[in-house]
Motif scaffolding. Structure first.
Motif, PDB file in Angstrom:
ATOM      1  N   MET A  88       0.841  -1.186   0.000  1.00 20.85           N
ATOM      2  CA  MET A  88       0.000   0.000   0.000  1.00 20.85           C
ATOM      3  C   MET A  88       0.882   1.244   0.000  1.00 20.85           C
ATOM      4  SD  MET A  88      -3.058  -1.091   2.641  1.00 20.85           S
ATOM      5  CE  MET A  88      -3.511   0.566   2.890  1.00 20.85           C
ATOM      6  N   LYS A  89       0.372   2.322  -0.600  1.00 19.75           N
ATOM      7  CA  LYS A  89       1.095   3.581  -0.619  1.00 19.75           C
ATOM      8  C   LYS A  89       0.107   4.730  -0.540  1.00 19.75           C
ATOM      9  CE  LYS A  89       1.328   3.799  -5.640  1.00 19.75           C
ATOM     10  NZ  LYS A  89       2.188   3.991  -6.793  1.00 19.75           N
ATOM     11  N   ILE A  90       0.609   5.894  -0.183  1.00 21.00           N
ATOM     12  CA  ILE A  90      -0.217   7.097  -0.099  1.00 21.00           C
ATOM     13  C   ILE A  90      -0.173   7.792  -1.454  1.00 21.00           C
ATOM     14  CG2 ILE A  90      -0.532   9.321   1.023  1.00 21.00           C
ATOM     15  CD1 ILE A  90       0.902   8.174   3.468  1.00 21.00           C
ATOM     16  N   VAL A  91      -1.336   8.052  -2.030  1.00 21.95           N
ATOM     17  CA  VAL A  91      -1.431   8.747  -3.319  1.00 21.95           C
ATOM     18  C   VAL A  91      -2.195  10.053  -3.074  1.00 21.95           C
ATOM     19  CG1 VAL A  91      -2.281   8.631  -5.686  1.00 21.95           C
ATOM     20  CG2 VAL A  91      -1.468   6.550  -4.550  1.00 21.95           C
ATOM     21  N   PRO A  92      -1.508  11.196  -3.116  1.00 14.23           N
ATOM     22  CA  PRO A  92      -2.174  12.470  -2.853  1.00 14.23           C
ATOM     23  C   PRO A  92      -3.084  12.891  -4.002  1.00 14.23           C
ATOM     24  CG  PRO A  92       0.098  12.837  -3.449  1.00 14.23           C
ATOM     25  CD  PRO A  92      -0.095  11.349  -3.372  1.00 14.23           C
ATOM     26  N   LEU A  93      -4.108  13.642  -3.671  1.00 17.82           N
ATOM     27  CA  LEU A  93      -5.058  14.145  -4.661  1.00 17.82           C
ATOM     28  C   LEU A  93      -4.820  15.625  -4.912  1.00 17.82           C
ATOM     29  CD1 LEU A  93      -8.275  12.466  -3.245  1.00 17.82           C
ATOM     30  CD2 LEU A  93      -6.785  11.631  -5.073  1.00 17.82           C
ATOM     31  N   GLY A  94      -5.205  16.097  -6.080  1.00 18.73           N
ATOM     32  CA  GLY A  94      -5.113  17.514  -6.399  1.00 18.73           C
ATOM     33  C   GLY A  94      -3.698  18.044  -6.303  1.00 18.73           C
ATOM     34  N   THR A 134      -1.131  18.297   7.323  1.00 20.94           N
ATOM     35  CA  THR A 134      -1.723  17.323   8.224  1.00 20.94           C
ATOM     36  C   THR A 134      -0.715  16.223   8.464  1.00 20.94           C
ATOM     37  OG1 THR A 134      -3.908  17.777   7.292  1.00 20.94           O
ATOM     38  CG2 THR A 134      -3.645  15.702   8.497  1.00 20.94           C
ATOM     39  N   ASP A 135      -0.434  15.946   9.730  1.00 20.93           N
ATOM     40  CA  ASP A 135       0.499  14.883  10.084  1.00 20.93           C
ATOM     41  C   ASP A 135      -0.249  13.556  10.133  1.00 20.93           C
ATOM     42  OD1 ASP A 135       2.639  16.650  10.373  1.00 20.93           O
ATOM     43  OD2 ASP A 135       2.097  17.090  12.444  1.00 20.93           O
ATOM     44  N   VAL A 136       0.308  12.534   9.496  1.00 20.56           N
ATOM     45  CA  VAL A 136      -0.287  11.197   9.497  1.00 20.56           C
ATOM     46  C   VAL A 136       0.800  10.158   9.759  1.00 20.56           C
ATOM     47  CG1 VAL A 136      -2.171  11.789   7.917  1.00 20.56           C
ATOM     48  CG2 VAL A 136      -0.041  10.946   6.991  1.00 20.56           C
ATOM     49  N   THR A 137       0.390   9.033  10.313  1.00 23.69           N
ATOM     50  CA  THR A 137       1.291   7.902  10.490  1.00 23.69           C
ATOM     51  C   THR A 137       0.764   6.770   9.631  1.00 23.69           C
ATOM     52  OG1 THR A 137       1.789   8.592  12.744  1.00 23.69           O
ATOM     53  CG2 THR A 137       2.315   6.319  12.167  1.00 23.69           C
ATOM     54  N   PHE A 138       1.635   6.221   8.782  1.00 25.09           N
ATOM     55  CA  PHE A 138       1.245   5.166   7.855  1.00 25.09           C
ATOM     56  C   PHE A 138       2.361   4.141   7.835  1.00 25.09           C
ATOM     57  CE2 PHE A 138       0.864   3.447   3.508  1.00 25.09           C
ATOM     58  CZ  PHE A 138      -0.464   3.064   3.531  1.00 25.09           C
ATOM     59  N   ASP A 139       2.064   2.891   8.105  1.00 25.87           N
ATOM     60  CA  ASP A 139       3.068   1.824   8.195  1.00 25.87           C
ATOM     61  C   ASP A 139       4.203   2.201   9.150  1.00 25.87           C
ATOM     62  OD1 ASP A 139       1.697   0.148   6.494  1.00 25.87           O
ATOM     63  OD2 ASP A 139       2.873   0.687   4.725  1.00 25.87           O
ATOM     64  N   ASP A 140       3.844   2.759  10.308  1.00 27.54           N
ATOM     65  CA  ASP A 140       4.793   3.148  11.354  1.00 27.54           C
ATOM     66  C   ASP A 140       5.768   4.239  10.929  1.00 27.54           C
ATOM     67  OD1 ASP A 140       3.647   1.357  13.169  1.00 27.54           O
ATOM     68  OD2 ASP A 140       4.929  -0.280  12.470  1.00 27.54           O
ATOM     69  N   GLU A 141       5.487   4.966   9.875  1.00 28.68           N
ATOM     70  CA  GLU A 141       6.298   6.105   9.422  1.00 28.68           C
ATOM     71  C   GLU A 141       5.449   7.364   9.546  1.00 28.68           C
ATOM     72  OE1 GLU A 141       9.459   6.355   8.262  1.00 28.68           O
ATOM     73  OE2 GLU A 141       9.900   4.220   8.376  1.00 28.68           O
TER      74      GLU A 141
END
Length: 94
Positions: A1-7, A72-79
């Motif tokens: 999985m990966k983060i895909v930003p919009l706009g 916005t701060d987010v945590t994803f896969d412990d990163e």
């Protein structure tokens, strides 16, 4: 999985906060300032305006400086990551 930003959003990998000051004072977790220097991890397709897409000015892998309280701060896969709008990026570090 990966983060895909919009706009016109950009995903930044959070840099480590400084643990000591220039004079050698060790900072506790609460005293550390949020870093403003990060690496671009992902870039959205661009802002849609009047039916046209305005291209992004940053690319994956670049180092950037952004507004201190932006995003916005987010945590994803412990990163830890910060998601900001392209307008919040102040400069590219070369």
């Amino acid at each position: 999985m990966k983060i895909v930003p919009l706009g016109d959003r950009v995903v930044l990998k959070a840099a480590e906060a400084e643990e000591t000051t220039a004079s050698g004072i060790i900072l506790t977790g609460n005293s550390k300032e949020k870093p403003q220097y990060s690496e671009v991890i992902a870039v959205g397709p661009g802002k849609l305006e009047d039916g046209k897409t305005i291209p992004m000015n940053v690319e994956v892998g670049q180092k950037v400086i952004y507004s201190q309280y932006a995003g916005t701060d987010v945590t994803f896969d412990d990163e830890k990551y910060t998601i900001v709008r392209q307008d919040d990026i102040l400069a590219v570090v070369e």
